[in-house]
Design a protein around this motif. Structure first.
Motif, PDB file in Angstrom:
ATOM      1  N   ALA A 437       1.166  -0.906  -0.327  1.00  0.00           N
ATOM      2  CA  ALA A 437      -0.005   0.095   0.104  1.00  0.00           C
ATOM      3  C   ALA A 437       0.851   1.092   0.357  1.00  0.00           C
ATOM      4  O   ALA A 437       0.193   2.239   0.652  1.00  0.00           O
ATOM      5  CB  ALA A 437      -0.833  -0.066   1.082  1.00  0.00           C
ATOM      6  N   GLY A 438       1.863   0.977  -0.382  1.00  0.00           N
ATOM      7  CA  GLY A 438       2.570   2.194  -0.731  1.00  0.00           C
ATOM      8  C   GLY A 438       2.965   2.830  -1.805  1.00  0.00           C
ATOM      9  O   GLY A 438       1.830   3.012  -2.535  1.00  0.00           O
ATOM     10  N   PRO A 439       4.013   3.604  -2.026  1.00  0.00           N
ATOM     11  CA  PRO A 439       3.325   4.549  -3.436  1.00  0.00           C
ATOM     12  C   PRO A 439       3.765   3.888  -4.367  1.00  0.00           C
ATOM     13  O   PRO A 439       2.809   4.109  -5.573  1.00  0.00           O
ATOM     14  CB  PRO A 439       4.728   5.321  -3.719  1.00  0.00           C
ATOM     15  N   GLY A 449      -3.897   3.361   6.138  1.00  0.00           N
ATOM     16  CA  GLY A 449      -2.960   2.468   6.662  1.00  0.00           C
ATOM     17  C   GLY A 449      -4.162   3.024   8.333  1.00  0.00           C
ATOM     18  O   GLY A 449      -3.324   2.277   8.951  1.00  0.00           O
ATOM     19  N   TYR A 450      -4.862   3.699   8.172  1.00  0.00           N
ATOM     20  CA  TYR A 450      -6.153   4.365   9.022  1.00  0.00           C
ATOM     21  C   TYR A 450      -6.774   2.399   9.244  1.00  0.00           C
ATOM     22  O   TYR A 450      -7.737   2.804   8.416  1.00  0.00           O
ATOM     23  CB  TYR A 450      -6.973   5.256   9.017  1.00  0.00           C
ATOM     24  N   ALA A 471       1.895   2.342   3.855  1.00  0.00           N
ATOM     25  CA  ALA A 471       0.586   3.657   3.778  1.00  0.00           C
ATOM     26  C   ALA A 471       1.137   4.944   4.403  1.00  0.00           C
ATOM     27  O   ALA A 471       1.996   4.740   4.805  1.00  0.00           O
ATOM     28  CB  ALA A 471      -0.583   3.280   3.583  1.00  0.00           C
ATOM     29  N   ARG A 472       0.256   5.751   3.398  1.00  0.00           N
ATOM     30  CA  ARG A 472      -0.341   7.314   4.302  1.00  0.00           C
ATOM     31  C   ARG A 472      -1.358   6.515   5.808  1.00  0.00           C
ATOM     32  O   ARG A 472      -1.997   5.848   5.056  1.00  0.00           O
ATOM     33  CB  ARG A 472      -0.308   7.914   3.817  1.00  0.00           C
ATOM     34  N   MET A 473      -1.726   7.716   5.617  1.00  0.00           N
ATOM     35  CA  MET A 473      -2.904   7.711   7.292  1.00  0.00           C
ATOM     36  C   MET A 473      -3.875   9.604   6.484  1.00  0.00           C
ATOM     37  O   MET A 473      -2.501  10.526   6.769  1.00  0.00           O
ATOM     38  CB  MET A 473      -2.797   7.900   8.655  1.00  0.00           C
ATOM     39  N   SER A 474      -4.944   9.564   6.317  1.00  0.00           N
ATOM     40  CA  SER A 474      -4.973  11.028   6.213  1.00  0.00           C
ATOM     41  C   SER A 474      -5.189  11.571   7.641  1.00  0.00           C
ATOM     42  O   SER A 474      -4.973  11.584   8.758  1.00  0.00           O
ATOM     43  CB  SER A 474      -6.612  11.250   6.575  1.00  0.00           C
ATOM     44  N   LEU A 483       2.784   4.248   9.981  1.00  0.00           N
ATOM     45  CA  LEU A 483       2.532   4.236   8.424  1.00  0.00           C
ATOM     46  C   LEU A 483       4.180   5.115   7.676  1.00  0.00           C
ATOM     47  O   LEU A 483       5.203   5.015   8.167  1.00  0.00           O
ATOM     48  CB  LEU A 483       1.800   5.817   8.567  1.00  0.00           C
ATOM     49  N   HIS A 484       4.329   3.966   6.047  1.00  0.00           N
ATOM     50  CA  HIS A 484       5.327   5.267   5.438  1.00  0.00           C
ATOM     51  C   HIS A 484       6.513   4.294   5.795  1.00  0.00           C
ATOM     52  O   HIS A 484       7.906   4.660   5.472  1.00  0.00           O
ATOM     53  CB  HIS A 484       5.686   6.340   5.705  1.00  0.00           C
ATOM     54  N   ILE A 485       6.382   3.247   5.959  1.00  0.00           N
ATOM     55  CA  ILE A 485       7.508   1.713   6.694  1.00  0.00           C
ATOM     56  C   ILE A 485       8.110   2.091   4.899  1.00  0.00           C
ATOM     57  O   ILE A 485       7.887   1.752   3.748  1.00  0.00           O
ATOM     58  CB  ILE A 485       6.760   0.623   6.594  1.00  0.00           C
ATOM     59  N   THR A 486       9.814   2.414   5.065  1.00  0.00           N
ATOM     60  CA  THR A 486      10.422   2.773   3.880  1.00  0.00           C
ATOM     61  C   THR A 486      11.824   1.736   4.122  1.00  0.00           C
ATOM     62  O   THR A 486      12.034   1.308   5.066  1.00  0.00           O
ATOM     63  CB  THR A 486      11.194   4.234   3.884  1.00  0.00           C
TER      64      THR A 486
END
Ligand code: FES
Length: 566
Positions: A437-439, A449-450, A471-474, A483-486
């Motif tokens: 669910a990333g870029p 992410g939520y 993913a991101r989250m609102s 979030l944003h695990i990279t």
């Protein structure tokens, strides 16, 4: 000699005089006089769209900005650009942000204008516009559309969209029935304008003030207020002055200005999405957002703003409490007041006319913060070699140090299909893991992410669980959510190797996120992973897939960064 006005950026016909002659001949069809066409030109980016209620006041803002331009002796020229609304952009608004940035940059560059007013608001629009401005030589000033009004349900104030999520969670937990949630649906967004909590739109709009790219109070004045229209008029006047003396956005966004943004973001308890957008802006300027520095700033800077989703108030409250100038006045020992502003003066001048403080609940004094450290922490570990973020200011304190069993979902669709399945074995102590669910993975790094609390646990009263993803989250959401695990799972990140039943340890105080398997096991699992899915065959999706960067580089396309070959 500097080329100005209509003479700028002539279309290439091989004869400059003919190019100007032709341009004038065509534009006179609009009824403009020679006098008008000799004036400095202020471009105004029109992001009105019937699909974008967050920009529903753009026609009025344009009228006010044009008035300001003309009162100051300039010639306003309105031109359309893309408009992106969060709920009307498939697969995600983030997928389209770079397209809007490219389009805005090229239209600002292609058309003659001596300065430009960028009217933005909904989450991705201001980031796209500033990315464009950072790469452009035309002085730019941002005019946010402003936050929407709050609604009311049974005496309770409501505002999109923290309350959307909170009340939807109550509906999922059977605390609200279908008739009532239907009634609430008509009250959550009670006027045009952006989400009225400290979500991504409000975070980015207020950061524009702190970065010197928008007039004082322009980040927070309500969308429907007379003050917002006066700010638009003043922005028009400022833009005319900028045609003579304006700095480019790259000149405004000095290292000090960018650091001021990071400090303000932490003090706001602002959206995690701002980290991604700022990382992209850094790369447009040939710099890199240092996540270690950002985390250190977070340890120093308290959260001072009591707005949802982390707190209680709404953007109108923040505005009436003094907005960004008041907030900055509490941070003068940390921020660099000499940072320049696009429209002249320095950030110190932003606090020049600050009235006496009349409240200390919404914007807290330093000696009474919401929390002693900033809103966002940066995590690393074997699950996130290049980092991950958590908005710990809106996470349950008791879950910030937690070890649990992983329950893995392979995609957003897998999550949607299985989360509420009564057969899913899950307890409140488990850790929900979402990947791909990333870029690239989704694509477009959705705000997934939520992850909702599984329905049977929600019915038992469970309100928060540890949830981790690429993913991101609102910015309007809340919970113990990493979030944003990279790198993301779809780009070779170790998140791809997690299995249901693995143990994961989250330790926010020590900034770590660890998968509790040996390095050898992890390496073995990584080599056994299937190959990534094929690149889409054509069009923007192909361009996106081939060139999008990871979250720590802001998801910008590599060829749009300042030094694409570096
Ligand atoms: Fe536009 Fe929230 S949906 S700002």
């Amino acid at each position: 000699m500097v080329t100005r006005g209509l003479r700028r950026r002539l279309t290439s016909y091989g004869d400059q005089d003919f190019s100007l002659f032709l341009r004038k001949a065509f534009i006179k069809a609009m009824g403009y006089s020679d006098d008008a066409l000799e004036r400095p030109i202020v471009g105004i980016a029109n992001t009105y769209s019937d699909y974008n209620p967050c920009h529903g006041n753009v026609p009025q803002l344009i009228e006010a900005a044009k008035r300001g331009v003309m009162l100051a002796g300039g010639m306003p020229m309105v031109f359309p650009t893309m408009s992106i609304h969060e709920s009307f952009a498939a697969p995600t608004s983030m997928f389209l942000r770079n397209l809007m940035a490219m389009e805005t940059e090229e239209m600002v560059r292609a058309q003659p204008m001596d300065s430009v007013i960028l009217i933005g608001g909904c989450d991705k629009t201001i980031p796209a516009q500033v990315m464009a401005a950072a790469s452009s030589e035309v002085p730019a000033i941002v005019l946010p559309t402003g936050p929407m009004d709050t609604g009311n349900h049974k005496g309770e104030r409501l505002g999109a969209c923290t309350d959307c999520r909170r009340l939807w969670a109550q509906f999922r937990g059977d605390q609200i029935d279908a008739a009532e949630i239907g009634e609430i649906n008509g009250k959550l967004a009670s006027s045009v304008g952006t989400c009225t909590v400290m979500g991504t739109a409000s975070t980015m709009a207020t950061l524009m003030e702190a970065m010197g790219l928008a007039l004082p109070m322009a980040g927070s004045a309500p969308a429907t207020s007379a003050e917002r229209m006066r700010l638009a008029e003043e922005t028009g006047r400022a833009a005319v002055a900028m045609t003579e003396t304006g700095l480019t956005t790259a000149e405004v966004l000095t290292p000090a200005a960018l650091r001021n943004a990071l400090i303000t973001l932490q003090a706001l308890g602002g959206s995690t999405n701002a980290v991604v957008h700022l990382a992209a802006i850094y790369r447009r300027l040939g710099r890199r957002l240092d996540m270690v520095e950002f985390d250190q700033i977070g340890r120093q800077v308290p959260v001072l703003v009591d707005l949802k989703p982390a707190g209680t108030g709404y953007m109108g409250d923040f505005h009436h409490a003094g907005g960004v100038p008041r907030l900055l006045s509490e941070l003068t020992d940390l921020i660099d007041l000499t940072a320049p502003r696009a429209f002249g003066g320095t950030l110190g001048d932003t606090m020049g006319a600050l009235p006496p403080r009349h409240e200390d609940r919404i914007i807290r004094p330093r000696d009474n913060p919401i929390s002693a450290s900033g809103g966002i922490a940066v995590l690393t570990g074997n699950l996130a070699p290049r980092g991950a973020v958590i908005k710990h200011s809106s996470a349950a304190p008791e879950l910030q140090t937690h070890e649990g069993r992983a329950v893995v979902f392979d995609s957003v669709q897998d999550l949607t299909e299985r989360l509420d399945d009564p057969a899913l074995e899950i307890t409140a102590e488990d850790i929900l893991v979402l990947r791909n669910a990333g870029p690239k993975g989704a694509p477009g790094m959705p705000e997934a992410g939520y992850m909702p609390i599984p329905r049977h646990l929600a019915r038992q009263g469970v309100k928060d669980m540890v949830r981790i993803s690429d993913a991101r989250m609102s910015g309007t959401a809340f919970g113990t959510i990493v979030l944003h695990i990279t790198p993301e799972a779809a780009d070779g990140g170790p998140l791809a190797a997690v299995r249901t039943g693995d143990r994961i340890r989250l330790d926010v105080p020590n900034r770590s996120l660890e998968l509790l398997v040996s390095a050898e096991d992890l390496a073995e699992r990584m080599t056994a992973l299937p190959p990534p899915p094929p690149t889409p065959g054509r069009g923007y999706a192909r361009l996106y897939d081939l060139h999008v960067s990871q979250a720590d580089d802001g998801l910008d396309f590599d060829f749009l960064m300042a030094n694409p070959d570096a």
